[in-house]
Design a protein around this motif. Structure first.
Motif, mmCIF file in Angstrom:
data_model
loop_
_atom_site.group_PDB
_atom_site.id
_atom_site.type_symbol
_atom_site.label_atom_id
_atom_site.label_comp_id
_atom_site.label_asym_id
_atom_site.label_seq_id
_atom_site.Cartn_x
_atom_site.Cartn_y
_atom_site.Cartn_z
ATOM 1 N N SER A 1 0.861 -1.188 0.000
ATOM 2 C CA SER A 1 0.000 0.000 0.000
ATOM 3 C C SER A 1 0.892 1.230 0.000
ATOM 4 C CB SER A 1 -0.814 0.079 1.289
ATOM 5 O OG SER A 1 -1.665 -0.977 1.438
ATOM 6 N N ALA A 2 0.246 2.381 -0.069
ATOM 7 C CA ALA A 2 0.979 3.631 0.113
ATOM 8 C C ALA A 2 1.243 3.812 1.607
ATOM 9 C CB ALA A 2 0.141 4.780 -0.413
ATOM 10 N N THR B 1 -3.081 8.248 0.701
ATOM 11 C CA THR B 1 -4.235 8.296 -0.206
ATOM 12 C C THR B 1 -5.215 9.387 0.241
ATOM 13 O OG1 THR B 1 -3.910 5.941 -0.541
ATOM 14 C CG2 THR B 1 -5.998 6.833 -1.288
ATOM 15 N N GLU C 1 1.012 4.669 -3.960
ATOM 16 C CA GLU C 1 1.685 3.362 -3.953
ATOM 17 C C GLU C 1 2.949 3.400 -4.829
ATOM 18 O OE1 GLU C 1 -1.552 3.833 -3.087
ATOM 19 O OE2 GLU C 1 -1.684 1.925 -2.058
ATOM 20 N N PHE D 1 -3.629 -1.819 -5.122
ATOM 21 C CA PHE D 1 -4.639 -0.785 -5.372
ATOM 22 C C PHE D 1 -4.778 -0.375 -6.840
ATOM 23 C CE2 PHE D 1 -5.463 4.009 -4.373
ATOM 24 C CZ PHE D 1 -6.809 3.836 -4.157
ATOM 25 N N ARG E 1 -11.004 1.858 -2.145
ATOM 26 C CA ARG E 1 -10.208 2.010 -0.930
ATOM 27 C C ARG E 1 -9.875 0.640 -0.325
ATOM 28 N NH1 ARG E 1 -9.449 7.051 1.154
ATOM 29 N NH2 ARG E 1 -7.624 5.969 1.975
ATOM 30 N N SER E 2 -8.723 0.558 0.239
ATOM 31 C CA SER E 2 -8.184 -0.709 0.776
ATOM 32 C C SER E 2 -7.902 -1.721 -0.328
ATOM 33 C CB SER E 2 -9.128 -1.354 1.798
ATOM 34 O OG SER E 2 -9.182 -0.558 2.932
ATOM 35 N N GLY E 3 -7.757 -1.231 -1.548
ATOM 36 C CA GLY E 3 -7.628 -2.116 -2.710
ATOM 37 C C GLY E 3 -6.384 -2.990 -2.729
ATOM 38 N N SER E 4 -5.413 -2.690 -1.887
ATOM 39 C CA SER E 4 -4.189 -3.511 -1.914
ATOM 40 C C SER E 4 -4.462 -4.952 -1.494
ATOM 41 C CB SER E 4 -3.127 -2.915 -1.002
ATOM 42 O OG SER E 4 -2.890 -1.590 -1.368
HETATM 43 N N1 ASP Z 1 -3.761 3.259 -0.349
HETATM 44 C C1 ASP Z 1 -5.080 2.769 -0.632
HETATM 45 C C2 ASP Z 1 -6.048 3.228 0.434
HETATM 46 O O1 ASP Z 1 -5.643 3.922 1.353
HETATM 47 C C3 ASP Z 1 -5.134 1.291 -0.808
HETATM 48 C C4 ASP Z 1 -4.792 0.472 0.410
HETATM 49 O O2 ASP Z 1 -4.246 1.010 1.378
HETATM 50 O O3 ASP Z 1 -5.043 -0.733 0.387
HETATM 51 O O4 ASP Z 1 -7.202 2.953 0.355
#
Ligand code: ASP
Ligand code: ADP
Ligand code: MG
Length: 468
Positions: free
Chosen positions: A40-41, A46, A129, A196, A210-213
């Motif tokens: 992730s970043a 993000t 990312e 992501f 969001r949370s795509g990683s």
């Molecule tokens: N950086 C993206 C987010 O904050 C993806 C992730 O963290 O999975 O949603």
């Protein structure tokens, strides 16, 4: 074993943590495992990109420089503290500089146009990312491991063009990812891939939501037939409640795919709602582990968890930042298709309805939506349905959803009674109730101020400190 390891933003937000992660990857690699890293970043990145875009849309040009400088400071500091070799350090610094320059140019373009399309937004979001993966890859090289960094696009993830919520076109993705990643593994390289991010058929960068990683990790895993997916994070695993609310919350050792999906659908922060889709029909289990507490085995999510783990209730979820919309009107009574019209209008604008309930008199329908979607929802209802299908729209912005989740609830009597007697003992007013027909969850709406109290009381009522 072939392991896809995903590291969340909280696991990589300092140079020191990246050194720790690099050592962790090295130790598993040294044991003969093939490792594919998905990153992730940095935490908050993000959100920062989303924030600065909003300011930029309001022509606030100064915010761009501040944002670029702050982002530079964060990443340079990480590089200084996780890469020793001068050559690798210089290369990482250079990649970051090039990316920052490009990001600054794009943001300046947005100021001029006072517009940012969904396509441009996804491109901007991808920098989070993309800034981190080169750093991680150079820190692995620094440890004497061979590594390359790739974007999700370069790794071969092909998606549709629904920017912001793109879905993988899995058959083509399988062929492409295998083609790109297998040879790297054969050469004993560790691919470090951005989470992501994918790309559509025209080569435009897309994001998976969001949370795509987490989603990236499972997509990659099915493509290269990995043995397991490990989601490394800053908590010990899926827990009986958010540890920030319930200090004594316990880690769940085993959870089924169905339960985990339920947990993520309820918007609990720790997993992308579709992250389990790619692996559901496979034998690939998912482990959630704490990168900073290796002695803890974490949670394993699999198709068939052991019988003994089928506890009645597994977790109490709190979803904040939600709003309740009540639509009503005499004309709704006995008018077939009213609900369909409402949901259809909202769906067209991509408003996701989290909960629905209709009064038996049919004169009102209540819906819970994310606060982010509230504006669009209200405007849509006002523009398309007010005075035609519905008469009044009322909003309560200060609510939270509390959900009780667990497969053992199925067919067991008295769960609802237990939930609501515990809540009422604590003088909490329940505004709306819904139970999924799967009986995997029971959810209700309370005023925001009562949310923590409700979670704590249910955690206690179901004796969740005694699970496992
Ligand atoms: N950086 C993206 C987010 O904050 C993806 C992730 O963290 O999975 O949603
Ligand atoms: P990552 O950066 O690793 O993707 P997230 O921030 O997305 O991590 O999710 C992890 C966070 O989710 C934890 O820090 C924790 O506060 C929160 N959380 C909320 N509910 C739960 C729960 N039931 N079990 C575990 N974590 C939870
Ligand atoms: Mg996450």
């Amino acid at each position: 074993m072939r392991l896809v390891m995903k590291f969340g933003g909280t696991a990589v937000d300092s140079g020191k943590k990246i050194v720790h992660i690099a050592n962790l990857i090295k130790s598993y690699h040294d044991k003969g495992n093939e490792i594919i890293g998905v990153f992730s970043a940095v935490t908050g990145m993000t959100d920062e990109i989303l924030n600065v875009s909003e300011y930029v849309l309001k022509r606030d040009k100064k915010k761009i420089k501040d944002f670029i400088n702050k982002t530079r400071a964060i990443h340079v500091d990480i590089i200084q503290n996780c890469i020793r070799n001068k050559n690798y350090k210089a290369k990482a610094l250079q990649v970051v500089e090039v990316l920052l320059e490009e990001m600054e140019n794009i943001l300046n373009g947005v100021v001029l146009l006072t517009e940012v399309t969904e396509k441009a937004m996804d491109y901007l979001l991808s920098f989070g990312e993309r800034l981190l993966t080169p750093i991680v890859s150079y820190s692995l090289l620094d440890k004497g491991l061979d590594s390359v960094y790739l974007t999700g696009k370069e790794a071969g993830i092909l998606t549709d063009s629904k920017f912001g919520q793109a879905r993988p076109l899995i058959d083509t993705t399988k062929i492409r990812v295998k083609y790109h990643i297998d040879p790297l593994l054969k050469e004993n390289k560790i691919p470090v891939i951005t989470g992501f991010i994918g790309a559509d058929q025209n080569g435009n960068i897309t994001t998976l939501g969001r949370s795509g990683s987490d989603y990236t990790a499972t997509i990659i895993a099915v493509c290269i037939e990995a043995d397991e997916v490990w989601l490394w994070t800053d908590v010990n695993g899926l827990m009986t409640a958010d540890p920030q609310i319930v200090k004594e919350a316990k880690v769940l050792k085993e959870v089924s795919f169905a339960e985990a999906i339920e947990l993520s659908l309820f918007g609990a922060k720790y997993m992308h709602p579709r992250a389990l889709e790619p692996v559901m029909d496979t034998k690939i289990p998912i482990r959630i582990r704490n990168a900073f507490n290796l002695s803890n085995e974490g949670t394993i999510i699999s198709k068939n968890p052991s019988k003994s783990s089928q506890k009645i209730v597994k977790s109490i979820i709190a979803i904040r930042n939600t709003a309740l919309i009540d639509v009503s009107g005499g004309g709704m009574v006995g008018a077939p298709g009213t609900a369909a019209k409402i949901f259809d209008a909202l769906a067209r604008k991509s408003v996701n309805i989290m909960m629905i309930s209709q009064s038996p008199s049919e004169s009102s329908i209540s819906m819970v939506v994310k606060k982010d979607d509230l504006d669009t929802a209200i405007t849509t209802l006002d523009l398309t349905l007010l005075d035609k299908v519905i008469k009044n729209v009322r909003v309560n912005e200060d609510v939270a959803v509390v959900a009780v989740v667990g497969s053992g609830m199925r067919g067991i009597k008295g769960i609802a009674a237990k939930v609501f007697s515990s809540v009422s003992k604590n003088s909490i007013n329940v505004i709306m109730i819904a139970q999924g027909s799967s009986e995997l969850n029971l959810a209700f709406v309370v005023n925001n101020v009562d949310c923590e109290k409700a979670v704590k009381s249910l955690h206690e009522a179901f004796m969740l400190t005694k699970v496992n």
